[in-house]
Motif scaffolding. Sequence first.
Motif, PDB file in Angstrom:
ATOM      1  N   UNK A   1      12.100  -0.272  -6.835  1.00 43.81           N
ATOM      2  CA  UNK A   1      11.386  -0.402  -8.109  1.00 43.81           C
ATOM      3  C   UNK A   1      10.432   0.763  -8.320  1.00 43.81           C
ATOM      4  N   UNK A   2       9.821   1.245  -7.238  1.00 36.56           N
ATOM      5  CA  UNK A   2       8.869   2.362  -7.348  1.00 36.56           C
ATOM      6  C   UNK A   2       9.592   3.636  -7.764  1.00 36.56           C
ATOM      7  N   UNK A   3      10.706   3.944  -7.100  1.00 36.24           N
ATOM      8  CA  UNK A   3      11.453   5.153  -7.449  1.00 36.24           C
ATOM      9  C   UNK A   3      12.039   5.059  -8.855  1.00 36.24           C
ATOM     10  N   UNK A   4      12.436   3.863  -9.258  1.00 36.59           N
ATOM     11  CA  UNK A   4      12.942   3.695 -10.626  1.00 36.59           C
ATOM     12  C   UNK A   4      11.850   4.014 -11.639  1.00 36.59           C
ATOM     13  N   UNK A   5      10.630   3.555 -11.347  1.00 34.27           N
ATOM     14  CA  UNK A   5       9.511   3.853 -12.252  1.00 34.27           C
ATOM     15  C   UNK A   5       9.212   5.350 -12.288  1.00 34.27           C
ATOM     16  N   UNK A   6       9.255   5.999 -11.116  1.00 34.83           N
ATOM     17  CA  UNK A   6       8.953   7.438 -11.068  1.00 34.83           C
ATOM     18  C   UNK A   6      10.015   8.241 -11.810  1.00 34.83           C
TER      19      UNK A   6
ATOM     20  N   UNK B   1       0.832  -1.209   0.000  1.00 39.12           N
ATOM     21  CA  UNK B   1       0.000   0.000   0.000  1.00 39.12           C
ATOM     22  C   UNK B   1       0.864   1.255   0.000  1.00 39.12           C
ATOM     23  N   UNK B   2       1.959   1.238   0.782  1.00 40.29           N
ATOM     24  CA  UNK B   2       2.874   2.385   0.795  1.00 40.29           C
ATOM     25  C   UNK B   2       3.518   2.563  -0.578  1.00 40.29           C
ATOM     26  N   UNK B   3       3.931   1.462  -1.187  1.00 42.25           N
ATOM     27  CA  UNK B   3       4.538   1.534  -2.519  1.00 42.25           C
ATOM     28  C   UNK B   3       3.546   2.089  -3.540  1.00 42.25           C
ATOM     29  N   UNK B   4       2.285   1.653  -3.456  1.00 40.96           N
ATOM     30  CA  UNK B   4       1.264   2.156  -4.381  1.00 40.96           C
ATOM     31  C   UNK B   4       1.025   3.643  -4.166  1.00 40.96           C
ATOM     32  N   UNK B   5       1.025   4.079  -2.902  1.00 41.52           N
ATOM     33  CA  UNK B   5       0.824   5.500  -2.611  1.00 41.52           C
ATOM     34  C   UNK B   5       1.992   6.338  -3.125  1.00 41.52           C
ATOM     35  N   UNK B   6       3.216   5.867  -2.876  1.00 45.29           N
ATOM     36  CA  UNK B   6       4.394   6.604  -3.351  1.00 45.29           C
ATOM     37  C   UNK B   6       4.392   6.664  -4.872  1.00 45.29           C
ATOM     38  N   UNK B   7       4.042   5.557  -5.520  1.00 37.90           N
ATOM     39  CA  UNK B   7       3.981   5.538  -6.981  1.00 37.90           C
ATOM     40  C   UNK B   7       2.938   6.536  -7.496  1.00 37.90           C
ATOM     41  N   UNK B   8       1.790   6.543  -6.851  1.00 30.60           N
ATOM     42  CA  UNK B   8       0.719   7.437  -7.281  1.00 30.60           C
ATOM     43  C   UNK B   8       1.116   8.902  -7.121  1.00 30.60           C
ATOM     44  N   UNK B   9       1.651   9.247  -5.948  1.00 29.80           N
ATOM     45  CA  UNK B   9       2.032  10.639  -5.687  1.00 29.80           C
ATOM     46  C   UNK B   9       3.203  11.054  -6.575  1.00 29.80           C
ATOM     47  N   UNK B  10       4.222  10.194  -6.660  1.00 35.56           N
ATOM     48  CA  UNK B  10       5.394  10.530  -7.468  1.00 35.56           C
ATOM     49  C   UNK B  10       5.060  10.706  -8.942  1.00 35.56           C
ATOM     50  N   UNK B  11       4.287   9.780  -9.491  1.00 36.97           N
ATOM     51  CA  UNK B  11       3.903   9.889 -10.904  1.00 36.97           C
ATOM     52  C   UNK B  11       3.015  11.098 -11.139  1.00 36.97           C
ATOM     53  N   UNK B  12       2.211  11.460 -10.136  1.00 34.17           N
ATOM     54  CA  UNK B  12       1.368  12.653 -10.286  1.00 34.17           C
ATOM     55  C   UNK B  12       2.236  13.902 -10.411  1.00 34.17           C
ATOM     56  N   UNK B  13       3.303  13.987  -9.603  1.00 36.96           N
ATOM     57  CA  UNK B  13       4.214  15.137  -9.707  1.00 36.96           C
ATOM     58  C   UNK B  13       4.889  15.173 -11.076  1.00 36.96           C
ATOM     59  N   UNK B  14       5.373  14.015 -11.513  1.00 39.06           N
ATOM     60  CA  UNK B  14       6.072  13.968 -12.803  1.00 39.06           C
ATOM     61  C   UNK B  14       5.114  14.263 -13.948  1.00 39.06           C
ATOM     62  N   UNK B  15       3.916  13.692 -13.897  1.00 33.66           N
ATOM     63  CA  UNK B  15       2.941  13.902 -14.968  1.00 33.66           C
ATOM     64  C   UNK B  15       2.502  15.356 -15.035  1.00 33.66           C
TER      65      UNK B  15
ATOM     66  N   UNK C   1      20.418   8.096  -8.407  1.00 37.11           N
ATOM     67  CA  UNK C   1      20.747   6.680  -8.560  1.00 37.11           C
ATOM     68  C   UNK C   1      19.639   5.905  -9.267  1.00 37.11           C
ATOM     69  N   UNK C   2      18.401   6.401  -9.217  1.00 35.96           N
ATOM     70  CA  UNK C   2      17.290   5.707  -9.854  1.00 35.96           C
ATOM     71  C   UNK C   2      17.024   6.204 -11.269  1.00 35.96           C
ATOM     72  N   UNK C   3      17.778   7.217 -11.704  1.00 37.73           N
ATOM     73  CA  UNK C   3      17.625   7.719 -13.074  1.00 37.73           C
ATOM     74  C   UNK C   3      18.423   6.824 -14.011  1.00 37.73           C
ATOM     75  N   UNK C   4      17.750   6.325 -15.041  1.00 37.24           N
ATOM     76  CA  UNK C   4      18.446   5.496 -16.032  1.00 37.24           C
ATOM     77  C   UNK C   4      19.119   6.353 -17.095  1.00 37.24           C
TER      78      UNK C   4
END
Length: 746
Positions: A374-379, A322-336, A415-418
Motif C-alpha cells: 500500500x505504501x509503494x502504491x501511494x508513492x 513505523x517502517x511504513x511511515x518512514x518509507x512513505x515519508x522518504x518516498x513521497x519526499x523524493x516524488x514531491x 507493478x505499483x504504478x496504476x
Amino acid sequence: MPIAKTKSSKKITIKPFSRPPKLPPDFYDKTSEELLSATTSMLRHKNVSSTPTKKPPSPSLQHCYNSVVNLVSHQFGPRLYQDLVLEFQSSARLILPDSTDTSSLSLLTFLAEQYPKFVDYLLLVRHVFLALDRPYVWKDNEVKKRTTSQDHQAITLLEVGLHQFHQRLLELSWDEDAYQEWWKLLWRGSFLEGGSRHLGLLESTMNMWKDLGVARSKIRQTQPLLESSLEELSSEWQSNAGKYSGEAFLKFVSKQWHYVSEQWTFLPKTWLRTILEARLLEPHLNNNYLLKELDITNVEHCQRLWFLAARLDDGLKHVMDAVAALVRKVGLAHVTSGTSAISASPKLIISSLLQLHSQLGTLQKVVGDIPLKAVWTEIMNHSSLVAEWLAKYVDIEFKNFKSETSLEPLLYLFTHVQAKDVFEAFYKKDLAKRLLLNRVHSMDLERQFVSLLKTECGAGYTSKMEGMFQDVEWSRESLARYKTSPEFLESDTGGVDFEVQILTTGYWPVYPQYSSLILPPELTNLQNCFWNHYKSKYQGRKIGWQYALGNCTIKFHIGNKTYEFIVNLCQSLVLMCFNERSSWTMPELKQRIGLEDDEELERTILSMSGGKDQFRILVRKKPKTATTKTASQIIGPDDLIQINERFSSNLRRIRIPNLLKKETKEERDKVVESVSRDRLYLMDAVLVRILKARKTILHQQLIPQVLEQIKVPAQPSDIKKRIESLIEREYMERDEKDRNRYNYLA
C-alpha cells in the motif's frame, strides 16, 4: 547334603536363659551421647574415625549406625528423634554463632562458607540415622510414625535440620539482611555493572533459599523491586533522550536481555524476560523515542529491534507501521521534490526510489517480509509524472547498459504504478528511438524487460513493442534477400552501401515528415531500386520514407587526412552542399536541400559548428552588425557557413550527434492527451462489454466493476461522463421506472 555321623561327634544342647536379658539402666544415655557427640564432632572439623590419641577414639560410622539400629529396635526411636532435633538447634548455633562480626565480612559470603558445612553435617546425620529416618517423621513439633499415605506436612531429618538453620537465621535477623544484600548485589553488581564476578554468590544464595523452602517468597519479594528499579532506569533514559539515543538505549536493552537470559539461571527465565520487556522496552516502543530515530540502513539496529519487538504483543505491528511511515515519508519526499522542481531529473528521482527499495530489500533479508504494498502504491501514484519518470529512467539505463543492471527493482516499481498506459506511451517512444538509432546495447535485455511487462500486464500491453522487435528482425532478413536479388545486383550503387529498415505503421510512433528533401542522385537511384524490388515481392503495400530517421557515413577529406563522419540524413545533405561551393547562407541551404523546418535546419548546422572541437566541422561568420546575443545563439539569415579548414582530430571515425530537440511541454501534453483519449475508448469498451453481458445493471454496481476492469487511474465522475456519452450515442439507456438502472441497447 546330610552330614555323616562319626564316633567323635557330640550332641550340642542350647539352654534358654534362666532370666530374660535386660538393658543396662544407662544404655540410652550413653549410646545417644556417644552418637550425638560423634556426629557433632564432624561439624567441629573433627574426624569421626580419627587416629588414636590420648583421648578415647571416636566410634566408627558403622558402629554409630549399629547403635541407631539398636536404639530404634528397643523402642527408643521417638526419644532419639527429639534429642537429635535439639542437637540440630545446637549445631545451627554452632555454625552461626552470636559473636559473628558481619561488618567486616559480607553476610552473603559468610553464609556461602557456613551453609555447605551445615549441609555436609546434615547429610552425614541422615546416613548415620537412616534407621531412624525411615520409620519416623517430624510433624507439628512431634515425632510421628511414618505412614504409607503421603503427608505434605511431615518432614524428614534433613528437612528438620534445614528448618533449624532457617530458624537460626530468623533468630539473628539475618534473613532480611541477607536478602537486602543479595538484592543490591543483583541489581547494582550484576545487572548494571554486568560481568560474572558476583554470579556464583548470587546463585549459591538462591540455592540455599531453595533448600530452606523460601525461594518463592524471595522471588515474589524481588518482583516489585525489579519492576520499580527498571521503571526508574527507563525514566532516566527517556528524560536524557538528548544524551542517550534510541539506538544506544535499544542496544542496552538487548544486551541486558541476553545477559539476564544467559547468566541469571538461578531465576525463572520467563518471569525475568516478561518484566524486562514490559518495564524497560514496551514503554519506549513508540514514535517518541525508539521508533523516532528509525534508520532502515542500520541493519544491525533494526535486527535488534525486530527481535525484541516480536516478544511484545503487537510489538512487530508498531515497528512495521513505523517502517511504513518512514518509507512513505522518504518516498513521497523524493516524488514531491521532482514534482516541484522546474526541470525534474527522472534519473535522480527514480534512482532515489530504487535505492530506498534496495535498502528495504537488505533489511528484509534479515528481518523477513514487511507489508509495504500500500505504501509503494501511494508513492508511485502520488503524481501522474512518476510513470513518465520511470519510463525515461529505463531508457537512460538501457542506453548506458552495464552488466550489473537488474530488472527486478524496476519491475517492482512498475507493478505499483496504476498509470501503466502513461508508462507504455513514453517507454514505447523511447524504445523506438533506441532501436532505430542503433542505441541498443543488449537486445536480450530489451526483450527480457518486454517479456516481464507482458507477464505483468498481458499480451495486449506489449503487442506493439513486440511488433517493433519483429520489424527489426524482418528488416534484417528483407535486406539480406534484397542484396541477393537481381534488382540490386544489376543496379549501379555508385559505391554507396545502402541499408533499409521496414517499419509497420501502427507499431511505431509518428515522426516528422520531410517529404520535400532533395536527395542526391546516388540515393535516389538506390531508393528506386529498392522500391522496385519491394513492389515485386509484396503487392498492394505502400512505402513512406522516414527521412528524419536516416543515417549516413560521409567521407571528409581535408589536407592529407581523411575522416569518416557518422551523421543523420539532414547533416549529410548540408555537408554535401560544400562539394558545390565553399560558403552558404542558411536560406540558401534551406532551398538547396529542401528542408522546410527552420528549427531543424538550425539545429543541424549548430551541431556541426558548435560544441567540442572534434565536432566543429563548420564555422559561422556573422556580419558586424549582429548583436552579442544573436551572434552566440541564433544563426542569422546573412551568416556565412563555411568548412572549418583548421579541423583536426585524433579520431578517424567520428559520430556527430544532432542537437536533440528538447521535449517541450506541448509535446508531452500531446502524449498525455493521447493516453487520456485511449482511456476514454477503454472506458467505453468496458461499459459496453459489461452491459452486453448483463443486459441491465444498477449504477451502484456498474461503477465498481468498471473501475476494477480498466485498471488505470479514473474517477467515478469520469465514468459517469462516458455513460452519458454512450446514452447519447444510443449504446445504452436509462430505465424508465428506475433512473439508477441502465439497459443495453442491441
